[in-house]
Design a protein around this motif. Structure first.
Motif, PDB file in Angstrom:
ATOM      1  N   LEU A   9       0.836  -1.189   0.000  1.00 41.88           N
ATOM      2  CA  LEU A   9       0.000   0.000   0.000  1.00 41.88           C
ATOM      3  C   LEU A   9       0.877   1.247   0.000  1.00 41.88           C
ATOM      4  O   LEU A   9       1.947   1.284   0.617  1.00 41.88           O
ATOM      5  CB  LEU A   9      -0.918   0.006   1.241  1.00 41.88           C
ATOM      6  CG  LEU A   9      -1.831  -1.213   1.404  1.00 41.88           C
ATOM      7  CD1 LEU A   9      -2.680  -1.072   2.660  1.00 41.88           C
ATOM      8  CD2 LEU A   9      -2.708  -1.404   0.178  1.00 41.88           C
ATOM      9  N   GLY A  10       0.404   2.275  -0.711  1.00 37.57           N
ATOM     10  CA  GLY A  10       1.197   3.492  -0.766  1.00 37.57           C
ATOM     11  C   GLY A  10       0.813   4.386  -1.923  1.00 37.57           C
ATOM     12  O   GLY A  10      -0.355   4.507  -2.288  1.00 37.57           O
ATOM     13  N   GLY A  11       1.819   5.006  -2.536  1.00 37.29           N
ATOM     14  CA  GLY A  11       1.603   5.983  -3.584  1.00 37.29           C
ATOM     15  C   GLY A  11       1.381   5.356  -4.947  1.00 37.29           C
ATOM     16  O   GLY A  11       1.369   4.122  -5.100  1.00 37.29           O
ATOM     17  N   VAL A  46      -8.217   3.165  -2.073  1.00 34.63           N
ATOM     18  CA  VAL A  46      -7.969   1.734  -1.934  1.00 34.63           C
ATOM     19  C   VAL A  46      -6.479   1.438  -2.080  1.00 34.63           C
ATOM     20  O   VAL A  46      -5.930   0.573  -1.384  1.00 34.63           O
ATOM     21  CB  VAL A  46      -8.793   0.954  -2.975  1.00 34.63           C
ATOM     22  CG1 VAL A  46      -8.422  -0.516  -2.972  1.00 34.63           C
ATOM     23  CG2 VAL A  46     -10.285   1.118  -2.708  1.00 34.63           C
ATOM     24  N   ARG A  47      -5.827   2.161  -2.976  1.00 39.43           N
ATOM     25  CA  ARG A  47      -4.380   1.971  -3.165  1.00 39.43           C
ATOM     26  C   ARG A  47      -3.617   2.326  -1.892  1.00 39.43           C
ATOM     27  O   ARG A  47      -2.620   1.681  -1.540  1.00 39.43           O
ATOM     28  CB  ARG A  47      -3.907   2.881  -4.306  1.00 39.43           C
ATOM     29  CG  ARG A  47      -2.466   2.671  -4.740  1.00 39.43           C
ATOM     30  CD  ARG A  47      -1.959   3.898  -5.483  1.00 39.43           C
ATOM     31  NE  ARG A  47      -1.772   5.041  -4.603  1.00 39.43           N
ATOM     32  CZ  ARG A  47      -2.193   6.284  -4.865  1.00 39.43           C
ATOM     33  NH1 ARG A  47      -2.834   6.572  -5.984  1.00 39.43           N
ATOM     34  NH2 ARG A  47      -1.956   7.255  -3.993  1.00 39.43           N
ATOM     35  N   GLY A  55      -6.382  -8.584   1.412  1.00 39.56           N
ATOM     36  CA  GLY A  55      -5.210  -7.727   1.576  1.00 39.56           C
ATOM     37  C   GLY A  55      -4.373  -7.732   0.327  1.00 39.56           C
ATOM     38  O   GLY A  55      -4.851  -8.059  -0.755  1.00 39.56           O
ATOM     39  N   VAL A  56      -3.116  -7.347   0.466  1.00 42.80           N
ATOM     40  CA  VAL A  56      -2.204  -7.360  -0.670  1.00 42.80           C
ATOM     41  C   VAL A  56      -1.702  -8.782  -0.888  1.00 42.80           C
ATOM     42  O   VAL A  56      -1.635  -9.581   0.053  1.00 42.80           O
ATOM     43  CB  VAL A  56      -1.035  -6.391  -0.420  1.00 42.80           C
ATOM     44  CG1 VAL A  56      -1.517  -4.968  -0.385  1.00 42.80           C
ATOM     45  CG2 VAL A  56      -0.284  -6.725   0.874  1.00 42.80           C
ATOM     46  N   PRO A  57      -1.321  -9.115  -2.130  1.00 49.12           N
ATOM     47  CA  PRO A  57      -1.444  -8.299  -3.341  1.00 49.12           C
ATOM     48  C   PRO A  57      -2.877  -8.328  -3.882  1.00 49.12           C
ATOM     49  O   PRO A  57      -3.629  -9.261  -3.621  1.00 49.12           O
ATOM     50  CB  PRO A  57      -0.478  -8.981  -4.309  1.00 49.12           C
ATOM     51  CG  PRO A  57      -0.496 -10.419  -3.892  1.00 49.12           C
ATOM     52  CD  PRO A  57      -0.649 -10.410  -2.399  1.00 49.12           C
TER      53      PRO A  57
END
Length: 321
Positions: A9-11, A46-47, A55-57
């Protein structure tokens, strides 16, 4: 098949194009070859914050259009090659997606994939706002935040079709002019709470009947200040900063506050098909003219997110696998 995957998660830089195994439809599902996917501001939330389930991915994106590539067991009413569109099917930033057949909307021959994908989230949302959550009546005056954006353009056109006046807010004069071209009766360049005085001046000090505020917590109280007696503040800025906390005794002039939930407008397939058909009819009538503000190849999803977060775009942003 290729898909955008978020592993952390992030930019926007976390949006990575990768090769993944082709999905297979399960019972009741269809496999769709995606031709176009819609980009929404909620995708950026959401990103950063993660999906509501799992969750991720994960692959982001919740709306798009394409052609049916395969049918799961028990699916009826669709055939391979049919054109369909969808909303709230996670994983739309990809060359292929599997979704429940019950969530797929047949796309008429006279509606393009671009138009269908542009309308599924923002068109249905605007329809919800103006017909059920805060019904617009002839002769009323409304204030639309971010009037030059994809949702703002749909709201403006639906409000005008229902015989009401639109005051549109925009962050730049260029966007204000875009709002005017789209039908806004007045357009104000504003940031923060700077719109309060000009809106009250335009309405003779009375304020507007309805505010459609997607600006987040930074504009919520200013929006309350321009709602006239017994009017409505419709708030939908959950992904824009801090969600406001309100003491009911703070509500002035007996105004109402509404927080609309998308699924309440389309709780089942019947409503999804009925409201989608209504939108397609509005396109045929020339009431809705979905404006595409940016077309990006799938590999440029990062750029699309940077653009939408910069507030520099107008209209709908689309990805093409």
């Amino acid at each position: 098949m290729r898909a955008i995957v978020i592993e952390r998660l992030g930019g926007p830089e976390e949006l990575r194009l990768v090769d993944r195994p082709a999905p297979r439809p399960g019972p009741g599902d269809i496999l769709v070859d995606v031709t176009v996917a819609g980009v929404n501001f909620m995708d950026t939330g959401v990103r950063r914050l993660g999906p509501s389930a799992g969750g991720v991915p994960f692959t982001p994106g919740v709306e798009g259009a394409g052609r049916v590539g395969a049918l799961g067991e028990g699916v009826t009413g669709f055939a391979v090659g049919d054109r369909v569109s969808w909303v709230y099917a996670s994983g739309s930033y990809a060359e292929q997606i599997v979704l429940p057949a019950a969530d797929a909307v047949p796309v008429p021959d006279d509606i393009s994939d671009e138009t269908a994908a542009s309308l599924m989230m923002q068109g249905i949302t605007a329809h919800h706002f103006t017909t059920e959550a805060a019904p617009v009546e002839p002769g009323r005056t409304t204030l639309v935040h971010a009037a030059a954006g994809g949702l703002g353009q749909n709201l403006t056109r639906m409000i005008k079709a229902r015989g009401a006046t639109v005051i549109g807010l925009a962050s730049t004069e260029e966007k204000a002019e875009a709002a005017r071209r789209n039908g806004a009766d007045h357009a104000i360049v504003s940031s923060g709470d700077a719109f309060v005085a000009p809106v009250l001046e335009l309405t003779g000090g009375h304020g507007v009947h309805t505010v459609f505020d997607g600006g987040g917590g930074t504009t919520f109280r200013a929006s309350m200040g321009v709602v006239r007696r017994h009017g409505t503040l419709l708030y939908y800025g959950a992904f824009n900063g801090t969600v406001p906390v309100l003491n009911m005794r703070e509500l002035p002039r007996s105004i109402k506050v509404c927080y609309p939930v998308f699924r309440d407008h389309i709780p089942g397939r019947e409503e999804l098909l009925r409201h989608s058909a209504a939108l397609f009819d509005l396109v045929r009538q020339g009431v809705l003219l979905p404006g595409v503000g940016g077309r990006y190849p799938l590999r440029d999803a990062e750029r699309a997110h940077r653009d939408i977060e910069s507030r520099s775009t107008t209209g709908k942003l689309l990805l093409f696998p």
